[in-house]
Design an enzyme around this catalytic site. Sequence first.
Site, PDB file in Angstrom:
ATOM      1  N   SER A 141       0.770  -1.243   0.060  1.00  0.00           N
ATOM      2  CA  SER A 141       0.111   0.121   0.068  1.00  0.00           C
ATOM      3  C   SER A 141       1.008   1.300   0.082  1.00  0.00           C
ATOM      4  CB  SER A 141      -0.977  -0.015   1.379  1.00  0.00           C
ATOM      5  OG  SER A 141      -2.001   0.857   1.110  1.00  0.00           O
ATOM      6  N   ASP A 182      -5.342  -3.614  -2.768  1.00  0.00           N
ATOM      7  CA  ASP A 182      -4.327  -3.045  -1.904  1.00  0.00           C
ATOM      8  C   ASP A 182      -3.585  -4.669  -1.126  1.00  0.00           C
ATOM      9  OD1 ASP A 182      -3.220  -2.093   0.581  1.00  0.00           O
ATOM     10  OD2 ASP A 182      -4.967  -0.849   0.841  1.00  0.00           O
TER      11      ASP A 182
END
Length: 675
Positions: free
Chosen positions: A415, A534
């Site tokens: 991320s 993510d």
Amino acid sequence: MALFSFGRKSEGAKEFFLGEIPLFSALTVSEQRLIEKTGRLIEVKRSDVVYHEGDPGDAFYVVISGRFRLFRKARSNFPEETLIFFYRGDHFGETSLLTNQSHSASVEAKSDGLVLKLEKPDFLKLVHDIPSISLHLSRSLGHRLTQTEDTRGHREVKTVALYSTCDEPTVLRFWLDLAERLIQETHRRTIVVDFTSAPEGPLREILGRHEIPCLDLSAAEPNESDLKAAAITSAAGVQYLRVYRISDEEECERKIRSLVTFLTYRFNYLLLRMPGQIGHVTFRILNKSDIVYVHCGPSVPHLEDCAHALSEFQQGFGFAKSEIRVVVPEDGSAHPLSHEKKESVLGAPIFALIPERGSKPERYDAVIGYLAREMAGRLIGLALGSGAAHGLAHIGVLKVLEEEGIRPDVIAGASIGALIGALWAAGQSAADIEGIAKSINPKNGFRQLVGFRDLAFPTIGFLKGNQICRFLRPYLAGRTFQDLRVPLKIVATDFFTSEEVVLDSGDVLDAVRASIAIPGIFEPFYYRGRYLLDGGVIDPLPVRVLAQMGIKKIIAVNALQGPKQLKEINRMRREKARVWLESLKKKPFLQRVFLKTAYQATRRYESHIFNAIMNTIQFMEYEMAEGWGYQADVLIHPVLKEAHWAEFYSPDKFIRTGEARTREQIDEIRRMIAE
């Protein structure tokens, strides 16, 4: 169909660490379950002594996390002596168990850690019942620590098998360059022992000698005078020994065993260059080796030959995948195979791509340095976790590491950690990245990072994510993973299977876009036939990605807020609200009503869907990150109170927190690097 199974990894955590430990990686699931039942996880604190010198051997230990040192106590004529350090995946205690002798040294924890302990009866039963464990221990026992003739102690000896699918001169040049760099990094005695039948012409050119001496195995047992007469020493201090093999296979095996044993008393690193034909000689060399480096040509025939050899090394000789390093030269042909295609033919990951020595000297030198530090167990890995705006603290961590001259060799990011790690690996300094972060402010932040053009029909995400790519394009556009100054691993999540996907080849910007696709907020990113989300959803602190690479020294940065921090933040907010509401009593009626209405509207705003999504995800991510953080050697937790996950327009406070928490740990980081 279930799109996610958020609990899957936590349920399999025990299986994971057993499968990633080299000793256990080749075991079946049932065999791993057996070890889980018989072994005990022991938590140790820094300075705890696992066992003392002179104690009877009563258990076998495998390091799950932390650092340990093997040392001998001070005696009348000798000071205390550190013999070797153990890291994740290493094991100790087996020598005393298998020889029925007392421990010849003590083991002390150098950091908080976790070890798997198997009592002596359970260990001996496993060795008897599971052949792969017995084979692994037979290879490691006896050459990890070698008794020297001139001291009372031991010293670490590492024996490395070198295998290639061709005998081109560039291959030998590569091995010699690696050996020279190994000496520069470690200042330890290193020798390359060549068991191939390479022609002398190229050898003379590479070694700069008119005559290439050769050690004849048909002669008597090796001695110092034979070694001195046959070995060639380079200007950098590497010794090269060419060995003439004899036709009698049984006698040849015996002589090779005798020669390697003789050399372990005199060198710290033995690089044994194997013949291309796998046979009896190969068996003896592999049986004496800790690890195998395989140099494979980039063409399909070379890759196929290499795939066959890799299968033999694993199935026939008991090497785990983590004990084999495949290096492939860069393909300079008009239509080179893709990285993925090469790995598909190999059936194994490529550990490093080797640039051309003459045309790309800087990159070649960087790769050689990386391989030498990896061989010496000195690579430093940096795991940058998720956390949205809280992850801007990673910039502060990098600033302090730069100031201290500490350069990570590998970065793994998820991320926001993937984004910042990619910028740094692409050549941006921490100060440069700080400048990029500060270019975002409350007035233009929405337009810079999102913008109305980026809004999507809310089926699988509110935002397309194209605007963030446009923002990052000046810094990452056109960059591939092979163009980066340090190796980078980016973690993403498969949208349909919830599997972890580690991206380390191809376009860097695409990989970053995949890793920052927050579920429900950004649309999944279609990449190489998969829809990716993510990386923090499945691996918010990618310590294990580094551990799988064999990296021994890992710094992890967990920027996620935990329950304790959130509880304190909520308490402070309630107290602040109480004081503010109390102060309203002194205000005029209309002003009091207006301010109270505005306050209630703000509270309702805090419960919007984006906060609901992010808070839910980060709660789960924190639990996973906390578990993986224990496996790092140094854990930095730069959490800032009274901060929101979306405050990308306020980078200063996050960066300062990252700097402060890193400085608190800098002494521990220095100790880890020095060991």
